[in-house]
Design an enzyme around this catalytic site. Structure first.
Site, short mmCIF file in Angstrom:
data_model
loop_
_atom_site.label_atom_id
_atom_site.label_comp_id
_atom_site.label_asym_id
_atom_site.label_seq_id
_atom_site.Cartn_x
_atom_site.Cartn_y
_atom_site.Cartn_z
N CYS A 13 -2.67 -2.87 -0.70
CA CYS A 13 -2.12 -1.66 -0.09
C CYS A 13 -2.74 -1.50 1.30
CB CYS A 13 -2.46 -0.44 -0.94
SG CYS A 13 -1.62 -0.47 -2.53
N HIS A 56 -2.40 3.77 -9.43
CA HIS A 56 -3.71 4.04 -8.85
C HIS A 56 -4.76 3.17 -9.54
CE1 HIS A 56 -2.52 8.25 -7.14
NE2 HIS A 56 -1.87 7.24 -6.59
N GLU A 82 -7.60 3.87 -10.91
CA GLU A 82 -8.08 4.40 -12.19
C GLU A 82 -7.09 4.08 -13.30
OE1 GLU A 82 -7.51 5.87 -9.27
OE2 GLU A 82 -8.23 7.93 -9.33
N CYS A 84 -6.83 11.81 -8.56
CA CYS A 84 -5.74 12.79 -8.45
C CYS A 84 -5.52 13.41 -9.84
CB CYS A 84 -4.48 12.11 -7.95
SG CYS A 84 -3.70 11.00 -9.15
N TYR A 114 -11.18 13.48 -2.01
CA TYR A 114 -9.76 13.49 -1.69
C TYR A 114 -9.40 14.90 -1.27
CZ TYR A 114 -4.77 12.56 -2.62
OH TYR A 114 -3.42 12.40 -2.52
ZN ZN Z 1 -4.55 8.82 -9.16
#
Ligand code: ZN
Length: 144
Positions: free
Chosen positions: A28, A72, A74, A100, A121
């Site tokens: 990414c 993601h 995680e 998140c 974040y």
């Molecule tokens: Zn996430």
């Protein structure tokens, strides 16, 4: 009263640094995130953000926006444990960025008891949810 707490802090920094190195695997471009799941001082899983297996290795569309199906770090680490003979109950997850809300739900369900991350974040709802679930959340900045 030195010892145990300092030792844990040193270990936390070491694992976070490893998660950071692991993040370099991510293709990414906007953001590279890495995660490690540690239980009894053993790394039982790892993950970085990316598209699902079998998909193209590009996280961003032609406009440079992250594709909605990018997983993601995680989520990748947690699903990897689920597909193995390991069990994340009681484990710690090390993440290079705070989780998140979606990942926080997965962390709760996987019975992880401790979350250590480096970067804050912009949204705090993931961390708030984890704390509501009684999970220990620690932000450990790595000074370099
Ligand atoms: Zn996430």
């Amino acid at each position: 009263m030195e010892g145990k707490k300092d030792k844990q802090h040193e270990l936390d920094k070491r694992y976070l640094r490893m998660a950071k190195i692991w993040a370099e695997n991510s293709y990414c471009q906007r953001r590279q995130v890495g995660a490690l799941i540690v239980k009894n001082k053993m790394i039982i899983s790892d993950g970085y953000n990316g598209t699902p297996s079998g998909f193209e290795n590009h996280c961003e569309d032609s406009e440079g926006m992250t594709k909605p199906y990018v997983l993601h770090a995680e989520a990748n680490a947690i699903t990897k444990v689920a597909a193995s003979t390991n069990d994340s109950t009681g484990a710690t997850i090390y993440i290079t960025a705070s989780p998140c809300l979606e990942c926080a739900k997965l962390i709760i369900q996987s019975k992880i008891v401790r979350v250590v991350y480096e970067d804050e974040y912009r949204l705090r709802d993931g961390v708030d949810l984890l704390e509501r679930a009684g999970i220990e959340v620690v932000c450990v900045p790595l000074e370099e």
